[in-house]
Scaffold this motif. Sequence first.
Motif, PDB file in Angstrom:
ATOM      1  N   TYR A 188       5.411   0.086  14.027  1.00  0.00           N
ATOM      2  CA  TYR A 188       4.632   0.781  12.868  1.00  0.00           C
ATOM      3  C   TYR A 188       5.881   1.938  12.604  1.00  0.00           C
ATOM      4  O   TYR A 188       5.692   2.006  11.418  1.00  0.00           O
ATOM      5  CB  TYR A 188       3.722   1.579  13.619  1.00  0.00           C
ATOM      6  CG  TYR A 188       3.005   2.721  12.543  1.00  0.00           C
ATOM      7  CD1 TYR A 188       2.161   2.168  11.675  1.00  0.00           C
ATOM      8  CD2 TYR A 188       3.250   4.121  12.764  1.00  0.00           C
ATOM      9  CE1 TYR A 188       1.584   2.989  10.747  1.00  0.00           C
ATOM     10  CE2 TYR A 188       2.832   4.968  11.657  1.00  0.00           C
ATOM     11  CZ  TYR A 188       1.992   4.555  10.642  1.00  0.00           C
ATOM     12  OH  TYR A 188       1.326   5.062   9.719  1.00  0.00           O
ATOM     13  N   ASP A 189       6.574   2.725  13.208  1.00  0.00           N
ATOM     14  CA  ASP A 189       7.594   3.655  12.807  1.00  0.00           C
ATOM     15  C   ASP A 189       8.825   3.348  13.926  1.00  0.00           C
ATOM     16  O   ASP A 189       8.597   2.991  15.035  1.00  0.00           O
ATOM     17  CB  ASP A 189       6.965   5.103  12.733  1.00  0.00           C
ATOM     18  CG  ASP A 189       7.863   5.926  12.158  1.00  0.00           C
ATOM     19  OD1 ASP A 189       8.620   5.364  11.419  1.00  0.00           O
ATOM     20  OD2 ASP A 189       7.718   7.138  12.206  1.00  0.00           O
ATOM     21  N   MET A 237       6.423  -7.388   1.390  1.00  0.00           N
ATOM     22  CA  MET A 237       6.617  -6.346   2.509  1.00  0.00           C
ATOM     23  C   MET A 237       5.157  -5.235   2.345  1.00  0.00           C
ATOM     24  O   MET A 237       4.367  -5.415   1.388  1.00  0.00           O
ATOM     25  CB  MET A 237       7.525  -5.267   2.199  1.00  0.00           C
ATOM     26  CG  MET A 237       8.898  -5.831   2.453  1.00  0.00           C
ATOM     27  SD  MET A 237      10.257  -4.551   2.322  1.00  0.00           S
ATOM     28  CE  MET A 237      10.303  -4.276   0.646  1.00  0.00           C
ATOM     29  N   ASP A 238       4.645  -4.936   3.899  1.00  0.00           N
ATOM     30  CA  ASP A 238       3.816  -4.044   3.885  1.00  0.00           C
ATOM     31  C   ASP A 238       4.557  -2.906   4.481  1.00  0.00           C
ATOM     32  O   ASP A 238       4.448  -2.651   5.609  1.00  0.00           O
ATOM     33  CB  ASP A 238       2.570  -4.518   4.750  1.00  0.00           C
ATOM     34  CG  ASP A 238       1.478  -3.257   4.592  1.00  0.00           C
ATOM     35  OD1 ASP A 238       1.531  -2.291   3.746  1.00  0.00           O
ATOM     36  OD2 ASP A 238       0.550  -3.397   5.291  1.00  0.00           O
ATOM     37  N   PRO A 239       5.565  -2.229   3.820  1.00  0.00           N
ATOM     38  CA  PRO A 239       6.663  -1.743   4.050  1.00  0.00           C
ATOM     39  C   PRO A 239       6.179  -0.331   5.127  1.00  0.00           C
ATOM     40  O   PRO A 239       5.439   0.387   5.015  1.00  0.00           O
ATOM     41  CB  PRO A 239       7.446  -0.892   3.413  1.00  0.00           C
ATOM     42  CG  PRO A 239       6.271  -0.804   1.983  1.00  0.00           C
ATOM     43  CD  PRO A 239       5.424  -1.759   2.520  1.00  0.00           C
ATOM     44  N   ALA A 240       6.623  -0.579   6.581  1.00  0.00           N
ATOM     45  CA  ALA A 240       6.355   0.529   7.648  1.00  0.00           C
ATOM     46  C   ALA A 240       7.155   1.516   7.531  1.00  0.00           C
ATOM     47  O   ALA A 240       6.795   2.898   7.795  1.00  0.00           O
ATOM     48  CB  ALA A 240       6.384  -0.309   9.080  1.00  0.00           C
ATOM     49  N   TRP A 282       0.836  -1.217  -0.068  1.00  0.00           N
ATOM     50  CA  TRP A 282       0.069  -0.051  -0.110  1.00  0.00           C
ATOM     51  C   TRP A 282       0.720   1.181   0.040  1.00  0.00           C
ATOM     52  O   TRP A 282       0.275   2.487  -0.043  1.00  0.00           O
ATOM     53  CB  TRP A 282      -0.956   0.147   1.364  1.00  0.00           C
ATOM     54  CG  TRP A 282      -0.137   0.434   2.640  1.00  0.00           C
ATOM     55  CD1 TRP A 282       0.458  -0.522   3.407  1.00  0.00           C
ATOM     56  CD2 TRP A 282      -0.158   1.471   3.141  1.00  0.00           C
ATOM     57  NE1 TRP A 282       0.773  -0.137   4.328  1.00  0.00           N
ATOM     58  CE2 TRP A 282       0.624   1.309   4.491  1.00  0.00           C
ATOM     59  CE3 TRP A 282      -0.631   2.990   2.892  1.00  0.00           C
ATOM     60  CZ2 TRP A 282       0.969   2.457   5.089  1.00  0.00           C
ATOM     61  CZ3 TRP A 282      -0.076   3.954   3.810  1.00  0.00           C
ATOM     62  CH2 TRP A 282       0.472   3.576   4.861  1.00  0.00           C
ATOM     63  N   PHE A 283       2.206   1.171   0.141  1.00  0.00           N
ATOM     64  CA  PHE A 283       2.995   2.266   0.224  1.00  0.00           C
ATOM     65  C   PHE A 283       4.288   2.062  -0.243  1.00  0.00           C
ATOM     66  O   PHE A 283       4.654   1.016  -0.393  1.00  0.00           O
ATOM     67  CB  PHE A 283       3.040   2.565   1.794  1.00  0.00           C
ATOM     68  CG  PHE A 283       3.417   4.196   1.924  1.00  0.00           C
ATOM     69  CD1 PHE A 283       2.912   5.254   1.414  1.00  0.00           C
ATOM     70  CD2 PHE A 283       4.507   4.372   2.704  1.00  0.00           C
ATOM     71  CE1 PHE A 283       3.051   6.455   1.814  1.00  0.00           C
ATOM     72  CE2 PHE A 283       4.731   5.742   2.925  1.00  0.00           C
ATOM     73  CZ  PHE A 283       4.224   6.731   2.373  1.00  0.00           C
ATOM     74  N   THR A 284       5.019   3.063  -0.540  1.00  0.00           N
ATOM     75  CA  THR A 284       6.601   3.086  -0.894  1.00  0.00           C
ATOM     76  C   THR A 284       7.216   3.873   0.400  1.00  0.00           C
ATOM     77  O   THR A 284       7.010   5.086   0.277  1.00  0.00           O
ATOM     78  CB  THR A 284       6.905   3.654  -2.301  1.00  0.00           C
ATOM     79  OG1 THR A 284       6.175   2.820  -3.331  1.00  0.00           O
ATOM     80  CG2 THR A 284       8.598   3.720  -2.429  1.00  0.00           C
ATOM     81  N   GLY A 309      11.724  -1.858   8.387  1.00  0.00           N
ATOM     82  CA  GLY A 309      10.684  -2.418   8.936  1.00  0.00           C
ATOM     83  C   GLY A 309       9.710  -3.011   7.900  1.00  0.00           C
ATOM     84  O   GLY A 309       8.776  -2.304   7.086  1.00  0.00           O
ATOM     85  N   LEU A 310       9.438  -4.220   7.769  1.00  0.00           N
ATOM     86  CA  LEU A 310       8.849  -4.839   6.402  1.00  0.00           C
ATOM     87  C   LEU A 310       7.136  -4.808   6.849  1.00  0.00           C
ATOM     88  O   LEU A 310       6.827  -5.218   5.943  1.00  0.00           O
ATOM     89  CB  LEU A 310       9.030  -6.418   6.762  1.00  0.00           C
ATOM     90  CG  LEU A 310      10.579  -6.727   6.510  1.00  0.00           C
ATOM     91  CD1 LEU A 310      10.946  -8.204   6.656  1.00  0.00           C
ATOM     92  CD2 LEU A 310      10.956  -6.085   5.253  1.00  0.00           C
TER      93      LEU A 310
END
Length: 487
Positions: free
Chosen positions: A157-158, A100-103, A55-57, A117-118
């Motif tokens: 998360y971060d 990944m859903d990269p955090a 969902w994100f880069t 953070g994967l």
Amino acid sequence: MKNFIKRQWLFYGAIVLMLLFLKGPAFAADDFFLYGNQDAGDVTECDVQPVIDSWFTALDYFRDGPNEGRMLAATGKNVYIQSAEGSSTWIKIAKVDYTMDPAFIRISPSGNTVALGLGWGQSILVFNASLLDAGTPEEPVDLSDSEEVLDFAENHYDAAWVGEDHIVINGGQWVIPGQSAVSGVVTLNITNETNITQGVCGSIPGASSGIAVDENNNLVFGIGAGTNTGELKIWPAGDWWTGNGPVANPLAYNGPEGLKFAHQVLSAAHLGFDEEGSLHVGGGVFVNPGPVNLESGYAALINHKVMTNALASVNNPEIDLYEVNETNGSQYREFGPDVCRNDTATGVMANGSALSVNWNPATPPGGANCVIGGNNDWWQPGVVPRLTTYKVNESRDGDGDFVADVDDHTPNTYETANVDSDGDGYGNLIDGDFNNDDVVNYSDFLEFRGKYGTNDSNADMNSDGIVNYSDFLMFRTQYGKEAPYYN
């Protein structure tokens, strides 16, 4: 004698009347004001690596080292490096074995170490940045199968770096002794995989969100969703950090330590500090999006002076608690390169004297689907994010007085002396705020009147060695203005 006193009162009375009707502006040579406020060439854009199967880069800059200025990006199963600073070309150099859903991807201050953070329920990978040097698009480094990569099974998360050996993590559902945590903050010593996490703060009333540490190890993190969405809290370094790790007893979010200095700044999803100590904030609305919530589609910047005042309020109970005022342009600025302002998430980061906003340009500006304040730019596979960078031009001299804007206390007003007697960032020539309360009013006039005829350096606005009628004329142009004093 009576006539002299009468003339004095008539003189001061006339001054007050003139002050009530005449006003004027000014400006401060501060990166907070200079980001994006210069020539069009100081705002640049590039494409980010497209979102792949997630969902994100996630992005971060190298702030030092051989790759300084370039970025790393993580999405799908791959890690990419920017071919050159500001380039839209991204080169695959590493991979993982699972999507990944990269955090986050966070590069240490020296540029030597990378923490990746994967995503929720997955690991945090930590490795030396030099490991990536061997990666090519045809043979990317396999981060999932390398003895040089440390794998930490920590909820996250971060994260933010604390020096070179620790990261501090904001994530959910940790069990911290003595506290019932929905979300919590922990630190991780990344020197080897045997080091366990240490609790910093528990009982956070809401979902995890962004986290940041400034150069003095003061800690800020936010709440991403819930009743207190967008709330930001700051802890002085001494409250949570010992120099080698966190304090022995974890803090409680609603405990006496720290200060809540903002209550609804986006969703606080992306946090970080620039070199001056100003706090950048990104976020958006992912859950229940809609035009009723306008806290999306842009990035925010909170002035370093707000952060300094917040820390002072924490350490001195006699100082009023300090909360950022989003309507005050000297405290808070917004950067919305997407005119639709309809992103479900917006990232922001600082790199030296530049501020970058990572946004979703899927909806054409002015198109039929462009809803100002609406949330219809969903981050999803196929999105090609856009990075808009607001630079502070280190050599620009807008007023031609041979003092670069970054050093000029009156960057829009010609003055070669560049005098700032009280050190507040505003040059004497435009600074009628003698008591530094961010407004030029009657209190400042009383101070000016008391200094009239003296050689007081602050009230001597033209720096000619005496406070006289010429200074009064300058003071008059500032009367009634609030910081920033644009001129």
